[in-house]
Design an enzyme around this catalytic site. Structure first.
Site, PDB file in Angstrom:
ATOM      1  N   GLU A 162      33.837  26.644  97.227  1.00  0.00           N
ATOM      2  CA  GLU A 162      34.126  26.940  98.623  1.00  0.00           C
ATOM      3  C   GLU A 162      32.938  26.610  99.523  1.00  0.00           C
ATOM      4  OE1 GLU A 162      35.964  30.364  96.150  1.00  0.00           O
ATOM      5  OE2 GLU A 162      34.329  28.911  95.989  1.00  0.00           O
ATOM      6  N   THR A 187      42.067  15.815  54.605  1.00  0.00           N
ATOM      7  CA  THR A 187      40.885  15.648  55.460  1.00  0.00           C
ATOM      8  C   THR A 187      39.690  15.064  54.721  1.00  0.00           C
ATOM      9  OG1 THR A 187      40.131  17.912  54.984  1.00  0.00           O
ATOM     10  CG2 THR A 187      41.584  17.597  56.881  1.00  0.00           C
ATOM     11  N   ARG A 212      34.215  17.470  72.324  1.00  0.00           N
ATOM     12  CA  ARG A 212      32.929  18.137  72.063  1.00  0.00           C
ATOM     13  C   ARG A 212      32.193  18.392  73.372  1.00  0.00           C
ATOM     14  NH1 ARG A 212      29.300  15.367  67.256  1.00  0.00           N
ATOM     15  NH2 ARG A 212      30.702  15.760  65.489  1.00  0.00           N
TER      16      ARG A 212
END
Length: 357
Positions: free
Chosen positions: A46, A157, A180
């Site tokens: 603002e 994985t 990240r």
């Protein structure tokens, strides 16, 4: 408000621990000034928008101020934005969502007492999405936890040996660095340190700051020469080693260490999340192995999964995404998720899935 949200996104990598906030001051369709919060200690959105209006020579008296979070009502590093809005003669404030911080209670009331019309709730979902981490830290006293996984199409994985470099292509890995970069901290475990010797830094995208590197190492076994223990500089954030006991005397002095043992001699994951929240960690990005991923999931500490699926098949025996200490008795006990987005990144599919509470 859409423009205010666009401005807020410019602070995606910089505002931590503060929220990402954008602001537009307008007279009808005419923009008088705009701004966004860049980093803690600097002008809030603002105040930045009011300064921009002054620089343009715009008269904001009687104008409408659009902001993605209700103006602050407390003294911190900067004075309350409510005071600046009232002093500027703004006639109407439209906010996307309420600021959840208890110290900001009463902001809307103060604006209304000053004769300013206030409306809250325009594009609220979009504003919340931008500040999931901040809202989580304030309302739940823990960060928003995102587990990032790179896997083959059959959900593997790593090989049985732990080898995982590289399952996905360069574009998917670079995209992972963007996630990240927006996080306040990047967390891994001792198993990943041993197998991959990661740096846990953002390298593929430009960023003005590095997230905190966090390693869970119950027995303080991380080798002193591990890359994650590199000293903080322009390319590295700080490093926090979390153990279930004390410090490894061979670790460098700059590495901060905290001990958070549970009754079983493991790291107390819930206590860790509260400790990270107290440090101002809004978003926690996890890049770990199946055991730590599974422990976080079992503890109810995973909010979303960021999964990159490569067009490959590895098969068994190989490592999965989440290893649980005990097998599920039935499929009714599985953790349900909701797909929020599925996009192609290079030759991989990027899936963002939220845990259903």
């Amino acid at each position: 408000m859409a423009r205010a949200l666009e401005l807020a996104r410019r602070g995606l990598y910089t505002t931590t621990p503060n929220p990402r906030v954008g602001c537009v001051i307008a007279d009808g369709k005419r923009v008088l000034g705009e701004g966004f919060h860049q980093r803690a200690g600097e002008s809030h959105a603002e105040v930045a928008a009011l300064a921009d209006a002054r620089a343009r020579g715009s008269d904001v008296h009687g104008a409408t101020l659009y902001v993605t979070l209700t103006p602050c009502n407390s003294f911190g590093r900067t004075p309350p934005c409510v005071d600046a809005v009232v002093a500027a003669g703004i006639a109407r404030v439209v906010a996307a969502m309420y600021d959840p911080a208890p110290v900001q209670t009463g902001a809307v009331e103060r604006l209304r007492e000053a004769g300013i019309r206030v409306e809250v709730g325009l594009l609220e979902d979009e504003a919340l999405e931008l500040n999931r981490g901040f809202v989580s830290r304030i309302t739940r006293a823990r960060p928003w936890v995102r587990v990032k996984v790179a896997a083959s199409l059959d959900g593997r994985t790593a090989l049985e040996t732990g080898a995982s470099q590289w399952i996905t292509g360069g574009e998917a890995r670079d995209d992972g660095h963007r996630w990240r970069a927006r996080a306040c901290g990047v967390l891994t475990g001792i198993g990943t340190v041993r197998h991959d010797d990661p740096q846990l830094t953002v390298r593929a995208v430009e960023t003005p700051r590095q997230p905190l590197r966090i390693v869970l190492d119950a027995r303080a076994e991380t080798p002193p020469g591990a890359r994650v223990l590199a000293a903080g500089d322009a390319l590295h954030g700080g490093v926090l080693m979390v153990t279930a006991g004390g410090r490894n005397p061979e670790w460098p002095a700059h590495a901060e260490v905290i001990g958070l043992p549970d009754a079983a001699g493991r790291i107390d994951l819930a206590a860790l999340m509260h400790a990270l929240a107290r440090r101002g960690i809004n978003e926690l990005h996890v890049e770990a192995g199946a055991r730590l991923n599974g422990a976080l999931l079992a503890a109810g500490l995973v909010d979303e999964a960021l999964v990159y699926l490569a067009p490959s098949l590895i098969g068994d025996p190989a490592r999965g995404m989440f290893a649980l200490r005990s097998a599920l008795a039935s499929l009714d006990r599985c953790r349900r998720l909701r797909f929020d987005s599925v996009e192609r990144v290079g030759d991989a599919l990027r899936i963002l899935a939220r845990v259903i509470v």
